[in-house]
Design a protein around this motif. Structure first.
Motif, short mmCIF file in Angstrom:
data_model
loop_
_atom_site.label_atom_id
_atom_site.label_comp_id
_atom_site.label_asym_id
_atom_site.label_seq_id
_atom_site.Cartn_x
_atom_site.Cartn_y
_atom_site.Cartn_z
N THR A 1 0.82 -1.21 0.00
CA THR A 1 0.00 0.00 0.00
C THR A 1 0.86 1.26 0.00
O THR A 1 1.75 1.43 0.84
CB THR A 1 -0.92 0.02 1.23
N GLY A 2 0.57 2.15 -0.93
CA GLY A 2 1.26 3.43 -1.01
C GLY A 2 2.62 3.39 -1.66
O GLY A 2 3.25 4.44 -1.83
N SER A 3 3.09 2.19 -2.03
CA SER A 3 4.45 2.08 -2.58
C SER A 3 4.42 1.62 -4.03
O SER A 3 3.63 0.73 -4.39
CB SER A 3 5.26 1.07 -1.76
N PRO A 4 5.27 2.20 -4.87
CA PRO A 4 5.40 1.67 -6.23
C PRO A 4 6.05 0.29 -6.21
O PRO A 4 6.82 -0.03 -5.31
CB PRO A 4 6.29 2.70 -6.93
N VAL A 5 5.72 -0.52 -7.20
CA VAL A 5 6.29 -1.86 -7.35
C VAL A 5 6.68 -2.03 -8.81
O VAL A 5 5.96 -1.56 -9.71
CB VAL A 5 5.28 -2.96 -6.96
N SER A 6 7.80 -2.67 -9.07
CA SER A 6 8.23 -2.87 -10.46
C SER A 6 8.62 -4.32 -10.70
O SER A 6 9.04 -5.03 -9.78
CB SER A 6 9.40 -1.95 -10.80
N ILE A 7 8.46 -4.74 -11.96
CA ILE A 7 8.87 -6.08 -12.39
C ILE A 7 9.82 -5.93 -13.58
O ILE A 7 9.55 -5.18 -14.52
CB ILE A 7 7.65 -6.92 -12.82
N LYS A 8 10.92 -6.63 -13.49
CA LYS A 8 11.88 -6.66 -14.59
C LYS A 8 11.97 -8.10 -15.10
O LYS A 8 12.11 -9.04 -14.32
CB LYS A 8 13.26 -6.19 -14.11
N PHE A 9 11.89 -8.27 -16.41
CA PHE A 9 11.99 -9.60 -17.02
C PHE A 9 13.42 -9.84 -17.49
O PHE A 9 14.06 -8.96 -18.07
CB PHE A 9 11.02 -9.75 -18.19
N ARG A 10 13.89 -11.04 -17.20
CA ARG A 10 15.25 -11.41 -17.60
C ARG A 10 15.21 -12.67 -18.45
O ARG A 10 14.39 -13.57 -18.21
CB ARG A 10 16.12 -11.65 -16.36
N ARG A 11 16.10 -12.72 -19.40
CA ARG A 11 16.19 -13.90 -20.26
C ARG A 11 16.92 -15.02 -19.52
O ARG A 11 17.87 -14.77 -18.78
CB ARG A 11 16.94 -13.56 -21.55
N LYS A 12 16.50 -16.26 -19.78
CA LYS A 12 17.03 -17.39 -19.06
C LYS A 12 18.54 -17.51 -19.23
O LYS A 12 19.28 -17.69 -18.27
CB LYS A 12 16.35 -18.67 -19.52
#
Length: 456
Positions: free
Chosen positions: A438-449
């Motif tokens: 709550t109230g915080s940004p969240v990020s996802i980074k995709f990486r190649r195997k």
């Protein structure tokens, strides 16, 4: 700097107080301008000289006889700084000689019973300059000549400050004795209080601190520097940064406004939590949304504090809900941000704001075990597979949290470039459903195997 003493710089307008402050602190903390009245609040900076640490306080220009509201507020701030200081640096200007205001300030300082070092600034012709001798007239001991602009004798002045601070009968400093160690985070939460001009930011901070620490006046734009003010709450140190009101860049046609806006942006950048103060009567403007987005993109947790809620006469239990729904429709990321309806004037829900700051700071620092991340990811993929373009199928192999403050996740895939933004949002929403943040940004980074394998 727990228990560190405090040194206040005071003097009439335009004698070089902020220039000396910047010189002694060693960085450009305070706004410097040739026009008088630029510094209005007390501005704090940490100084470490020859193993002795102390807080240095820059103050607004003191005009003893001025009776307008703003100058009365500045005078009150200067008097507070003097009352809470261990040593006072009384700055005068050798170029203009002894000014009638210098005589009045000198008389006031003699009554204050604080150790005073009379500092004669703008003595650019040292060591042959003798213009400082005229200030013996003030009856405050030997004038100490310096040139803050070029740094002449600034080291000697610091030696003298440390010498006076070492006098045994000086009481401990009290202005900033919250236990904050400069440059060491130590569990502190940096809170930037941001918003458009005149929405009540300083009033709100004063209410939270229960002191008149920041200048408050009806005139918009009275806060121009970013002021660090620590507060202990529930065993944590919250460091409030009361910032200058942000305006649209096209309206910033004054150099002071420009630098104040720049400094506010820097305050947002180093904040753990941003409290965006919005005027309940004016509603949320486009500029408010831009401020919120800037804080979000820079990784700060965010709270919307709707101030002056006491002035809304016709309201019911659904008024706030309807308002939030309309605002969130304009900016979807606000769906994850808490709104709090407060009144700096009456104190309504201000304690709740302190609790909320700690709560969103904890959410921003939250770390999820790797096995739990993968369990949630597997359930999300089972519910909805990633889009499958022509060619090799897209697979999400495993994931882990790679950082906090704000939370950051990495997901290993055989084809990360094929994952569309819409599916990333789906995963982010799934992570939020599981762990809130709550109230915080969240990020996802995709990486190649194969990149992950090579990294190992």
């Amino acid at each position: 700097m727990k228990g560190a003493p405090t040194v206040a710089i005071i003097g009439r307008p335009n004698v070089g107080k902020s220039t000396l402050f910047n010189r002694l602190v060693g960085r450009r903390e305070a706004i410097v301008d040739e026009r008088p009245g630029v510094t209005r609040d007390r501005h704090f900076g940490a100084v470490d000289w020859n193993g002795r640490r102390f807080w240095l306080v820059d103050t607004g220009g003191l005009i003893p006889q001025a009776q307008d509201a703003l100058n009365r507020a500045i005078r009150n701030q200067v008097e507070l700084a003097v009352a809470e200081s261990d040593v006072v640096l009384f700055l005068v200007d050798v170029e203009h000689g002894v000014h009638p205001a210098d005589l009045e300030i000198g008389q006031y300082l003699r009554k204050s019973r604080r150790p005073v070092i009379l500092v004669a600034n703008k003595a650019d012709q040292l060591p042959v300059d003798s213009r400082h001798l005229a200030f013996y007239e003030l009856g405050l001991g030997d004038p100490f000549p310096v040139s803050a602009a070029v740094g002449k004798s600034s080291g000697d002045l610091l030696d003298r400050v440390v010498e006076v601070l070492s006098t045994p009968d000086l009481r401990p400093g009290s202005v900033t004795d919250p236990g904050r160690e400069p440059g060491v985070h130590g569990g502190e939460v940096d809170v930037a209080v941001v918003g458009r001009p005149n929405v009540g930011k300083s009033s709100l901070v004063n209410r939270l601190l229960d002191s008149e620490r920041l200048v408050v006046a009806d005139e918009p734009g009275t806060t121009r520097d970013a002021i660090d003010t620590p507060l202990r709450y529930e065993g944590r140190t919250l460091v409030f940064i009361d910032t200058a009101g942000l305006r649209k860049r096209s309206k910033v046609d004054d150099d002071i406004e420009f630098y104040a806006t720049l400094r506010t942006a820097r305050a947002i950048e180093r904040a753990d939590v941003c409290v965006l103060v919005v005027d309940a009567q004016d509603g949320m403007h486009v500029q408010d949304l831009k401020i919120a987005n800037d804080a979000w993109e820079r990784g700060a947790a965010l709270i919307i504090a709707v101030n002056k809620w006491d002035l809304i006469e016709e309201k019911d239990t659904n008024t706030a809900v309807r308002g939030e729904r309309e605002i969130k429709a304009r900016a979807p990321f606000l769906e994850f941000i808490p709104f709090l309806y407060v009144s700096a004037k009456t104190g309504q829900r201000t304690t709740k704001l302190l609790e909320l700051i700690l709560a969103v700071a904890a959410e921003r620092d939250k770390r999820i075990p790797t096995h739990e991340v993968n369990e949630v990811l597997e359930a999300l993929v089972d519910r909805q597979q990633p889009p499958q373009p022509v060619g090799e199928s897209v697979r999400l192999l495993y994931a882990s949290q790679i950082g906090t403050a704000p939370p950051r996740f990495a997901i290993v895939s055989n084809r990360p470039e094929a994952i569309p933004e819409s599916y990333t949002r789906y995963l982010l929403n799934g992570f939020r459903a599981a762990w809130r943040f709550t109230g915080s940004p969240v990020s996802i980074k995709f990486r190649r195997k194969r990149e992950q394998a090579a990294h190992r």
